[in-house]
Design a protein around this motif. Sequence first.
Motif, short mmCIF file in Angstrom:
data_model
loop_
_atom_site.label_atom_id
_atom_site.label_comp_id
_atom_site.label_asym_id
_atom_site.label_seq_id
_atom_site.Cartn_x
_atom_site.Cartn_y
_atom_site.Cartn_z
N PHE A 1 41.67 27.03 40.98
CA PHE A 1 42.34 26.39 39.85
C PHE A 1 42.93 27.45 38.91
O PHE A 1 44.08 27.36 38.49
CB PHE A 1 41.35 25.50 39.10
CG PHE A 1 41.82 25.00 37.76
CD1 PHE A 1 42.61 23.87 37.66
CD2 PHE A 1 41.47 25.67 36.58
CE1 PHE A 1 43.05 23.41 36.42
CE2 PHE A 1 41.90 25.22 35.35
CZ PHE A 1 42.70 24.08 35.27
N TYR A 2 42.14 28.46 38.58
CA TYR A 2 42.63 29.51 37.69
C TYR A 2 43.79 30.28 38.31
O TYR A 2 44.77 30.61 37.64
CB TYR A 2 41.49 30.49 37.35
CG TYR A 2 40.63 30.04 36.20
CD1 TYR A 2 40.89 30.45 34.90
CD2 TYR A 2 39.56 29.17 36.41
CE1 TYR A 2 40.10 30.02 33.84
CE2 TYR A 2 38.78 28.73 35.36
CZ TYR A 2 39.05 29.16 34.08
OH TYR A 2 38.28 28.73 33.03
N GLU A 3 43.67 30.57 39.59
CA GLU A 3 44.71 31.35 40.24
C GLU A 3 46.02 30.60 40.35
O GLU A 3 47.10 31.17 40.17
CB GLU A 3 44.23 31.77 41.64
CG GLU A 3 45.20 32.70 42.34
CD GLU A 3 44.62 33.27 43.63
OE1 GLU A 3 45.38 33.99 44.33
OE2 GLU A 3 43.44 33.01 43.94
N PRO B 1 50.73 38.45 38.72
CA PRO B 1 50.07 38.79 40.00
C PRO B 1 49.16 40.01 39.93
O PRO B 1 48.10 40.03 40.57
CB PRO B 1 51.26 39.04 40.93
CG PRO B 1 52.35 38.16 40.38
CD PRO B 1 52.18 38.22 38.90
N ASN B 2 49.54 41.04 39.16
CA ASN B 2 48.69 42.23 39.05
C ASN B 2 47.34 41.90 38.42
O ASN B 2 46.29 42.33 38.89
CB ASN B 2 49.39 43.31 38.22
CG ASN B 2 50.48 44.01 38.99
OD1 ASN B 2 50.36 44.23 40.19
ND2 ASN B 2 51.57 44.36 38.32
N ALA B 3 47.39 41.13 37.32
CA ALA B 3 46.15 40.76 36.63
C ALA B 3 45.25 39.92 37.52
O ALA B 3 44.04 40.14 37.59
CB ALA B 3 46.47 40.01 35.34
N ILE B 4 45.83 38.95 38.21
CA ILE B 4 45.05 38.08 39.09
C ILE B 4 44.40 38.88 40.21
O ILE B 4 43.21 38.71 40.53
CB ILE B 4 45.94 36.96 39.65
CG1 ILE B 4 46.25 35.95 38.54
CG2 ILE B 4 45.28 36.26 40.83
CD1 ILE B 4 47.25 34.89 38.91
N ALA C 1 34.64 32.77 37.56
CA ALA C 1 34.60 31.75 38.61
C ALA C 1 34.53 32.41 39.99
O ALA C 1 33.80 31.93 40.88
CB ALA C 1 35.82 30.85 38.51
N SER C 2 35.26 33.50 40.19
CA SER C 2 35.25 34.19 41.48
C SER C 2 33.89 34.84 41.73
O SER C 2 33.39 34.84 42.86
CB SER C 2 36.36 35.25 41.52
OG SER C 2 37.63 34.65 41.40
N PHE C 3 33.30 35.42 40.70
CA PHE C 3 31.96 35.99 40.82
C PHE C 3 30.97 34.90 41.24
O PHE C 3 30.19 35.08 42.19
CB PHE C 3 31.53 36.61 39.49
CG PHE C 3 30.11 37.10 39.46
CD1 PHE C 3 29.81 38.39 39.85
CD2 PHE C 3 29.08 36.26 39.07
CE1 PHE C 3 28.49 38.84 39.86
CE2 PHE C 3 27.76 36.70 39.08
CZ PHE C 3 27.47 37.99 39.47
N ILE D 1 42.19 33.78 30.57
CA ILE D 1 42.47 33.81 32.00
C ILE D 1 41.43 34.64 32.74
O ILE D 1 41.27 34.52 33.97
CB ILE D 1 43.89 34.37 32.27
CG1 ILE D 1 44.30 34.19 33.75
CG2 ILE D 1 43.99 35.83 31.85
CD1 ILE D 1 44.28 32.76 34.24
N LYS D 2 40.66 35.45 32.01
CA LYS D 2 39.60 36.23 32.65
C LYS D 2 38.49 35.34 33.20
O LYS D 2 37.58 35.82 33.87
CB LYS D 2 39.04 37.26 31.67
CG LYS D 2 40.05 38.35 31.29
CD LYS D 2 39.44 39.45 30.45
CE LYS D 2 39.01 38.98 29.09
NZ LYS D 2 38.47 40.08 28.25
N GLY D 3 38.58 34.05 32.93
CA GLY D 3 37.69 33.09 33.58
C GLY D 3 37.82 33.15 35.09
O GLY D 3 36.89 32.75 35.81
#
Length: 322
Positions: A66-68, A294-297, A21-23, A15-17
């Motif tokens: 998509f990941y979120e 939610p915290n991790a995201i 992707a955000s970067f 999920i750290k993708g």
Amino acid sequence: MDKAFKILSIDGGGIKGLYSASFLANIEEHNGPIVKNFDMICGTSTGGIIALGLAIGMTAREIANFYETKGPSIFPYTNSLSRKLAMGKQFLIRSKYSDNELKKSLTEVFSTKRMKDIDRPIVLIPAVNLTNGDNIVFKTPHQPEFTRDPEHLLVDVALSTSAAPTYFPIALMDTFEGAQLIDGGIWANNPSLLGIIESLTYYVGPDKEYKRFKLLSVGNVRHNIGWSIKKQRRQSVRQCALRLIETTMDTQSQAVHNYITHLIKSLDGDYLRIECQSLSAEHARYIELDRADPNAIKILKSLAKSESDKWCSKPEIRQFFD
């Protein structure tokens, strides 16, 4: 000036993708579309999903979304007690998660597209063939002799490279002789070397179209991988296996970075590695390969914004979009 063959490499990380992707989304929004500015994209595991998404024309922001949105259903959040119980099942009975939600979500994105449907950029995706014990690299058919992979569905390739042991079931691929496939992060969590080798083999050299390569390698957030000296030496599989998986992936990524740092002096190329700083103790409480609460995201998005803000206008990044 000689034209450079430009390569983007994206590490694995579950999920750290969302961080990767955000970067890339912030970089892309400041500098231009990735798909039009890179000749090759290499991605492992979650990085492989991002690579395939970019190659079919998705923006990095669309992939981050998509990941979120899909992450919580792919990695359903449970409280600490339920996670501990699931961990026990993970080592005694079966994988922690079904891949049904992952396959459903990937199908919504890739539909029935196959490797042959991607013309440019070239895409390289590593996995492991458990049936014969081989490391493999799925490749879009950028050379006439590449006849093994064109008919593979992108969904199947994505499932194969991201089938992390104990987290997801072994992937099966009918178009690959029914092979049993697992996560490429086992041997190539940082696929940067694959891109260098492929480019030097076919595209870069004194007598080739390109005289040098430029490689942008995007790492992922990582824990402080040190183990406490207070831990008992004879730990069980249950006690250390998950930590070993993440440690293996992180140290493999670091090893490849070290190799390239030394090799680049004798190669006709430029290399830029983007490494996120190790997680703080506070953030590390919430970040795991499979934690999509939610915290991790929130933390992953915040870290990506902070890191990309430092890089998006630097000349080292701009050179890939000129």
